[in-house]
Write an enzyme that holds these catalytic residues in place. Structure first.
Site, mmCIF file in Angstrom:
data_model
loop_
_atom_site.group_PDB
_atom_site.id
_atom_site.type_symbol
_atom_site.label_atom_id
_atom_site.label_comp_id
_atom_site.label_asym_id
_atom_site.label_seq_id
_atom_site.Cartn_x
_atom_site.Cartn_y
_atom_site.Cartn_z
ATOM 1 C CD GLU A 199 -2.961 -1.013 2.322
ATOM 2 O OE1 GLU A 199 -4.125 -1.406 2.152
ATOM 3 O OE2 GLU A 199 -2.534 -0.627 3.426
ATOM 4 C CB CYS B 104 0.951 7.069 11.436
ATOM 5 S SG CYS B 104 2.380 6.372 12.270
#
Length: 360
Positions: free
Chosen positions: A110, A351
């Site tokens: 990703e 994150c």
């Protein structure tokens, strides 16, 4: 968890093209020059081929329109153009876009594009999965499949560029994987992203985020380019950090402190630490005191990250008030600190959230 060997080269073998064909993205300038010579081509063809591969990011030899047809056919017989397939994409309410990309061998990663006005930042992956096992990170729970080649790291950035039809102005290698456990390919990708013959992105706008692999931090300090570097700290208390980040527990905070001091001395660049604030884990007054002591008088910048939600995780984010407390107390001891504005949390692109849900 078993200790991770100190890497002297890539920790897992990157993809090798099937058969005798070579991926042009994996070939150095000298290798392309040798190929052109073997095909009886003049030297200027080298630059033409590399422009198509690195600047224009073509997916077919037929797109190399300034090359003779016979040369395009010869290249197709001995080389591939790598290439990625976009399996899925999601768009966040803040304009960020997460991509699930698949390479020819079926391995997926990703990456995220984050547009802001006339700028485009890309968060790219250096490995498929991650072997560091950070307790609060979705990628860390998936395990490591393999390291990526320099070309595969570069291709993620180009895919985002082409999709947004906008020049990429900065890249952070903060996606899946530990960049310093794939050091050689990470550095080669950074150099191609920086090169005028590649993406042409300034070195200071190319950032590597590491969990704290000390031998590679010291090695990185000796590289000639001014690439930026950030360290995921997440606690300045050894016991807490070991529990959160088992993959680097062999590297003590004392040694990390010394390594970062050496890094600053050699590069003149200020250290940046990332600190994901987790309720009841690393947000206590004691944790804050240790963090202040660790960063005091080091010119460090601390990036406070509000923990992002991960389904099934026992960890919860600390409150906004607590995050502001950390910034205020760090400032009081002369340490610059900011709260990161995480992008793409609503599509699991922030994150610690990258997990390749579709590919598994």
């Amino acid at each position: 968890m078993a200790e991770i060997a100190e890497p002297t080269h890539d920790s897992t073998s990157p993809r090798r093209p099937s058969g005798r064909k070579r991926d042009l993205h994996s070939m150095s300038h000298s290798a392309v020059a040798e190929l052109m010579e073997s095909l009886g081509q003049p030297k200027f063809r080298v630059k033409q081929v590399e422009e198509w591969v690195w600047e224009k990011n073509v997916s077919s030899f037929d797109q190399m329109t300034n090359l003779p047809k016979t040369l395009r056919q010869s290249l197709a017989e001995v080389c591939t153009l790598g290439g990625v397939e976009e399996v899925a994409a999601q768009v966040s309410t803040d304009g960020s876009k997460k991509y699930l990309l698949r390479f020819p061998d079926g391995v997926g990663v990703e990456c995220v594009g984050m547009p802001t006005k006339n700028r485009l930042a890309v968060c790219a992956s250096t490995q498929a999965g991650c072997g560091m096992g950070c307790a609060f990170c979705a990628t860390g729970q998936s395990g490591l499949k393999r390291s990526l080649t320099a070309g595969e790291i570069y291709e993620q950035v180009m895919h985002v560029r082409d999709d947004f039809n906008t020049r990429v102005t900065s890249v952070v290698l903060m996606g899946q994987g530990e960049p310093f456990m794939n050091y050689d390919n990470t550095l080669a990708a950074l150099r191609k992203l920086n090169s005028p013959e590649g993406a042409g992105i300034g070195a200071r706008h190319l950032t590597v985020s590491t969990c704290g692999v000390i031998p590679m931090i010291l090695r990185f300090a000796n590289e000639p380019e001014q690439f930026s570097r950030a360290v995921s700290l997440h606690s300045a208390v050894q016991k807490t950090r070991d529990a959160l980040m088992p993959g680097v527990k062999k590297y003590s905070l004392v040694h990390l402190y010394d390594a970062m001091g050496e890094y600053v001395d050699k590069t003149g660049r200020r250290p940046t630490y990332e600190y994901a604030l987790i309720k009841g884990v690393n947000d206590s007054d004691e944790e804050l005191r240790y963090l202040c002591d660790f960063c005091r008088d080091t010119l460090a910048h601390v990036n406070i990250i509000k923990l992002n939600a991960i389904p099934g995780s026992r960890f919860q984010p600390a409150s906004d008030e607590r995050a502001n407390d950390f910034v205020r107390y760090l400032s009081n001891v002369g340490v610059e600190a900011t709260i990161r504005n995480s992008r793409g949390a609503d599509i699991d692109a922030a994150c610690g959230q990258l997990s390749q849900k579709i590919l598994g």
